[in-house]
Scaffold this motif. Sequence first.
Motif, PDB file in Angstrom:
ATOM      1  N   GLY A 159       0.783  -1.335   0.236  1.00 58.42           N
ATOM      2  CA  GLY A 159       0.332  -0.007   0.025  1.00 58.42           C
ATOM      3  C   GLY A 159       0.849   1.315  -0.084  1.00 58.42           C
ATOM      4  O   GLY A 159       1.824   1.217  -0.624  1.00 58.42           O
ATOM      5  N   GLU A 160       0.309   2.150   0.738  1.00 59.36           N
ATOM      6  CA  GLU A 160       1.157   3.630   0.769  1.00 59.36           C
ATOM      7  C   GLU A 160       2.517   3.420   1.275  1.00 59.36           C
ATOM      8  O   GLU A 160       3.393   4.208   0.959  1.00 59.36           O
ATOM      9  N   VAL A 161       2.740   2.486   2.225  1.00 54.74           N
ATOM     10  CA  VAL A 161       4.249   2.453   2.682  1.00 54.74           C
ATOM     11  C   VAL A 161       5.180   2.208   1.514  1.00 54.74           C
ATOM     12  O   VAL A 161       6.445   2.713   1.164  1.00 54.74           O
ATOM     13  N   LYS A 162       4.832   1.549   0.444  1.00 49.72           N
ATOM     14  CA  LYS A 162       5.598   1.289  -0.712  1.00 49.72           C
ATOM     15  C   LYS A 162       5.935   2.487  -1.381  1.00 49.72           C
ATOM     16  O   LYS A 162       7.025   3.045  -1.989  1.00 49.72           O
ATOM     17  N   GLY A 163       4.786   3.672  -1.375  1.00 50.73           N
ATOM     18  CA  GLY A 163       5.098   4.836  -2.034  1.00 50.73           C
ATOM     19  C   GLY A 163       6.190   5.500  -1.250  1.00 50.73           C
ATOM     20  O   GLY A 163       6.963   6.460  -1.975  1.00 50.73           O
ATOM     21  N   PHE A 164       5.966   5.415   0.025  1.00 53.50           N
ATOM     22  CA  PHE A 164       7.138   6.266   0.668  1.00 53.50           C
ATOM     23  C   PHE A 164       8.475   5.663   0.363  1.00 53.50           C
ATOM     24  O   PHE A 164       9.578   6.301   0.305  1.00 53.50           O
ATOM     25  N   ALA A 165       8.559   4.218   0.482  1.00 56.14           N
ATOM     26  CA  ALA A 165       9.946   3.794   0.243  1.00 56.14           C
ATOM     27  C   ALA A 165      10.659   3.781  -1.145  1.00 56.14           C
ATOM     28  O   ALA A 165      11.716   4.178  -1.315  1.00 56.14           O
ATOM     29  N   PHE A 166       9.565   3.965  -2.000  1.00 58.29           N
ATOM     30  CA  PHE A 166       9.865   4.176  -3.586  1.00 58.29           C
ATOM     31  C   PHE A 166      10.434   5.618  -3.603  1.00 58.29           C
ATOM     32  O   PHE A 166      11.737   5.807  -4.390  1.00 58.29           O
ATOM     33  N   THR A 167       9.984   6.674  -3.269  1.00 58.49           N
ATOM     34  CA  THR A 167      10.497   8.006  -3.361  1.00 58.49           C
ATOM     35  C   THR A 167      11.715   8.095  -2.783  1.00 58.49           C
ATOM     36  O   THR A 167      12.664   9.074  -2.892  1.00 58.49           O
ATOM     37  N   LEU A 168      11.918   7.434  -1.221  1.00 57.94           N
ATOM     38  CA  LEU A 168      12.995   7.613  -0.808  1.00 57.94           C
ATOM     39  C   LEU A 168      14.114   7.052  -1.361  1.00 57.94           C
ATOM     40  O   LEU A 168      15.399   7.659  -1.268  1.00 57.94           O
ATOM     41  N   GLY A 169      13.945   5.871  -1.825  1.00 54.65           N
ATOM     42  CA  GLY A 169      15.153   5.055  -2.700  1.00 54.65           C
ATOM     43  C   GLY A 169      15.536   6.101  -3.833  1.00 54.65           C
ATOM     44  O   GLY A 169      16.617   6.209  -4.250  1.00 54.65           O
ATOM     45  N   LEU A 170      14.544   6.581  -4.581  1.00 55.83           N
ATOM     46  CA  LEU A 170      14.812   7.461  -5.783  1.00 55.83           C
ATOM     47  C   LEU A 170      15.425   8.633  -5.349  1.00 55.83           C
ATOM     48  O   LEU A 170      16.795   8.941  -6.065  1.00 55.83           O
ATOM     49  N   THR A 171      14.876   9.135  -4.475  1.00 53.03           N
ATOM     50  CA  THR A 171      15.972  10.463  -4.088  1.00 53.03           C
ATOM     51  C   THR A 171      17.186  10.228  -3.419  1.00 53.03           C
ATOM     52  O   THR A 171      18.269  11.027  -3.528  1.00 53.03           O
ATOM     53  N   THR A 172      17.463   9.077  -2.811  1.00 51.57           N
ATOM     54  CA  THR A 172      18.842   8.649  -2.417  1.00 51.57           C
ATOM     55  C   THR A 172      19.750   8.307  -3.603  1.00 51.57           C
ATOM     56  O   THR A 172      21.105   9.064  -3.413  1.00 51.57           O
ATOM     57  N   VAL A 173      19.453   7.727  -4.710  1.00 53.57           N
ATOM     58  CA  VAL A 173      20.058   7.578  -5.603  1.00 53.57           C
ATOM     59  C   VAL A 173      20.539   9.068  -6.255  1.00 53.57           C
ATOM     60  O   VAL A 173      21.598   9.322  -6.996  1.00 53.57           O
ATOM     61  N   ILE A 174      19.566   9.888  -6.420  1.00 57.19           N
ATOM     62  CA  ILE A 174      19.618  11.294  -6.997  1.00 57.19           C
ATOM     63  C   ILE A 174      20.503  12.088  -5.968  1.00 57.19           C
ATOM     64  O   ILE A 174      21.381  12.979  -6.684  1.00 57.19           O
ATOM     65  N   ASP A 175      20.643  11.992  -5.081  1.00 56.28           N
ATOM     66  CA  ASP A 175      21.468  12.748  -3.876  1.00 56.28           C
ATOM     67  C   ASP A 175      23.077  12.224  -4.416  1.00 56.28           C
ATOM     68  O   ASP A 175      23.966  13.076  -4.344  1.00 56.28           O
ATOM     69  N   VAL A 176      23.272  10.858  -4.605  1.00 57.23           N
ATOM     70  CA  VAL A 176      24.757  10.362  -5.063  1.00 57.23           C
ATOM     71  C   VAL A 176      24.982  11.531  -6.406  1.00 57.23           C
ATOM     72  O   VAL A 176      26.038  11.801  -6.541  1.00 57.23           O
ATOM     73  N   VAL A 177      24.269  11.457  -7.320  1.00 59.87           N
ATOM     74  CA  VAL A 177      24.287  12.086  -8.430  1.00 59.87           C
ATOM     75  C   VAL A 177      24.648  13.494  -8.340  1.00 59.87           C
ATOM     76  O   VAL A 177      25.723  14.082  -8.915  1.00 59.87           O
ATOM     77  N   VAL A 178      23.958  14.114  -7.329  1.00 58.57           N
ATOM     78  CA  VAL A 178      24.066  15.530  -7.029  1.00 58.57           C
ATOM     79  C   VAL A 178      25.461  15.829  -6.660  1.00 58.57           C
ATOM     80  O   VAL A 178      26.014  16.886  -6.683  1.00 58.57           O
ATOM     81  N   VAL A 179      25.694  14.663  -5.350  1.00 62.69           N
ATOM     82  CA  VAL A 179      27.051  15.432  -4.804  1.00 62.69           C
ATOM     83  C   VAL A 179      28.309  15.211  -5.795  1.00 62.69           C
ATOM     84  O   VAL A 179      29.277  15.853  -5.387  1.00 62.69           O
ATOM     85  N   PHE A 180      28.349  14.032  -6.420  1.00 63.65           N
ATOM     86  CA  PHE A 180      29.282  13.546  -7.368  1.00 63.65           C
ATOM     87  C   PHE A 180      29.487  14.556  -8.517  1.00 63.65           C
ATOM     88  O   PHE A 180      30.282  14.963  -8.971  1.00 63.65           O
ATOM     89  N   LEU A 181      28.339  15.269  -9.164  1.00 63.64           N
ATOM     90  CA  LEU A 181      28.314  15.838 -10.263  1.00 63.64           C
ATOM     91  C   LEU A 181      27.930  17.482 -10.133  1.00 63.64           C
ATOM     92  O   LEU A 181      28.419  18.029 -11.029  1.00 63.64           O
TER      93      LEU A 181
END
Length: 612
Positions: free
Chosen positions: A538-560
């Motif tokens: 349910g809704e917990v999946k939505g929270f987990a998905f956006t959290l994982g997505l933004t974590t990957v994007i954070d690595v991209v932003v810090v390095f690039l």
Amino acid sequence: MAPPSGNVSRPGRALAVLGVLIVVLFLAIVGGNIGQPSKWGSDFKVRLGLDLTSGTTVALEAQAPKGVSSAQFAADMTQAKNVMENRVNGAGFTEAQVQQQGSNIINVAVPGANSQKVIDLVGTTAQLLFRQVLLVAPNSATAVPAPTPSASPSGTATPSASASPSATASTKAKISISPNASTPGSASHARLLAAQAKASATPSSSASATPTPAASATPTSGLSTTADASGNAALVSAHTKALFDKLNCANKNWKSEVGYTGTQYNEAASQTVSCGTINGVAYKYALASSKVQGRDIKSASAGLSSTSVNWQVNLSFKPAGASKWGTLTTEMFNKYGVNSANDQLAVVLDGVVISSPVIEGAMNTGSAQITGNFTENEATLLANQLSYGALPLTFTKQSIQTISPQLGSDQLHAGLLAGAIGLLLVVLYCLLYYRGLAVVAVSSLIIASVLVFEAIILLGKYENLALELSGVAGLIVAIGITADSFVVFFERLRDEVRDGRTLRTAVERGWKRARRTVLVSDTVSFLAAALLWYFSIGEVKGFAFTLGLTTVIDVVVVFLFTKPMVTLLARTKFYGRGHKWSGLDPARLGARAPWRSSRPARVTSATPAKEA
């Protein structure tokens, strides 16, 4: 002191890669509207989930049959989930979500104003059963006669009590049905019309009995009883007779009123009683055991009729089902005739009669047509009921939640306000503590927001991702993750400045120390999000998905972005010389010997003069 030659960074390349990534995502979003900026507004709309727009969520609880192993029950739940997905997708609601919760609950969430229509479709979750009508009567004693449509047999053959199946051989059968049968809870008495017999087929010469029209119900007081019904009471067991007399279809809880517990009304091997509605009039039925079930249907599809401008439903059976269907229709037609109530075959879904057509021929080809004054929507809905009516389990509605557009809008505004407040607090903290470095921090947050925005739009456009309130919560938490990354880098950088190194050297050495910490932190965050998404529903999946997505994007932003920008700023006069508002002032940071080695200078003594 310059940084070691092996560690020379090229910030321009990293920033160029980041720019290309942003542009590519942008082009993927606008797609065919690249040359039409006026249409970009519709391309950049975020798909919102049920709790941020409007719609309905229903929780369906499976009833575990007796004697079924846990492994079989789990397999039946998976099959039921797939059937429900087919139902909602077949109705055109591609945004509907069907998810299993625990071992015995399936949640169906349907966004939009027409969600109740699909919830009704999914809610009729019992097995689809075909049962012979034994008795039928108006629910209450009125002047309304029991429905017995007149027969209009095709061809010249007269139905005979002992007619052989070959006398009514048909290549295709028709089911003439009223449009209101496409609605759950309504029934129509229609005909199963056999096609004309082949010219060589000769009816049996045995006694040809003209079917006697069933008697109309005689008005009496109270509910109609066995004596008021059309059909053959001798075919009904004493227990079923008693339930039929007691049955009151005006009561919404008629199943429990007659003593049915659990899913007794759905037991295929037993006689049962049921209700249906024809043109607003309720009828009660006593029905035989089921010899043909919904799982025997191969397909049911809606299409235009070849003989009229109306829509029809084309029905076909699986090989085993076709055999059972042919045996049942042949037996009923030859034994009872078209004017008998016992020649009606009730189509029962979730214990409710949705149709009870009269059989007018043996159907041994395994195909039929449901015709009538159907609209496209009515024919499509009925086809979905027939195609996806067979579930391996019976479900009961555990809860129903409806979200209004106003409530969804309020929740969205509240989520956006919370995110804005959190972002503002982070910016204020950076300005007060890091001063000039806050430019890099705020820019990193902006770049991360742009990438997240583009990613969510792309996933919504190509993968039907809908952003829910839980997803918004994940995005708000991501602000802290991004802030944590540049805080780690900035603190390592300031530590190097405190040790007396030049800023350009401090940037490279501080990044080398901070890089591992940032990667470990983001890896832990991503693994937590991945495990939460895998094991949650349910809704917990939505929270987990956006959290994982933004974590990957954070690595991209810090390095690039973050590190390359600090490298470029270190080459400027304002930052490189440690201006007091740069956030890298050696004196303010407590450097022991700013910009010089911290070792004390060595003092050499003069050579003593030679003695005389």
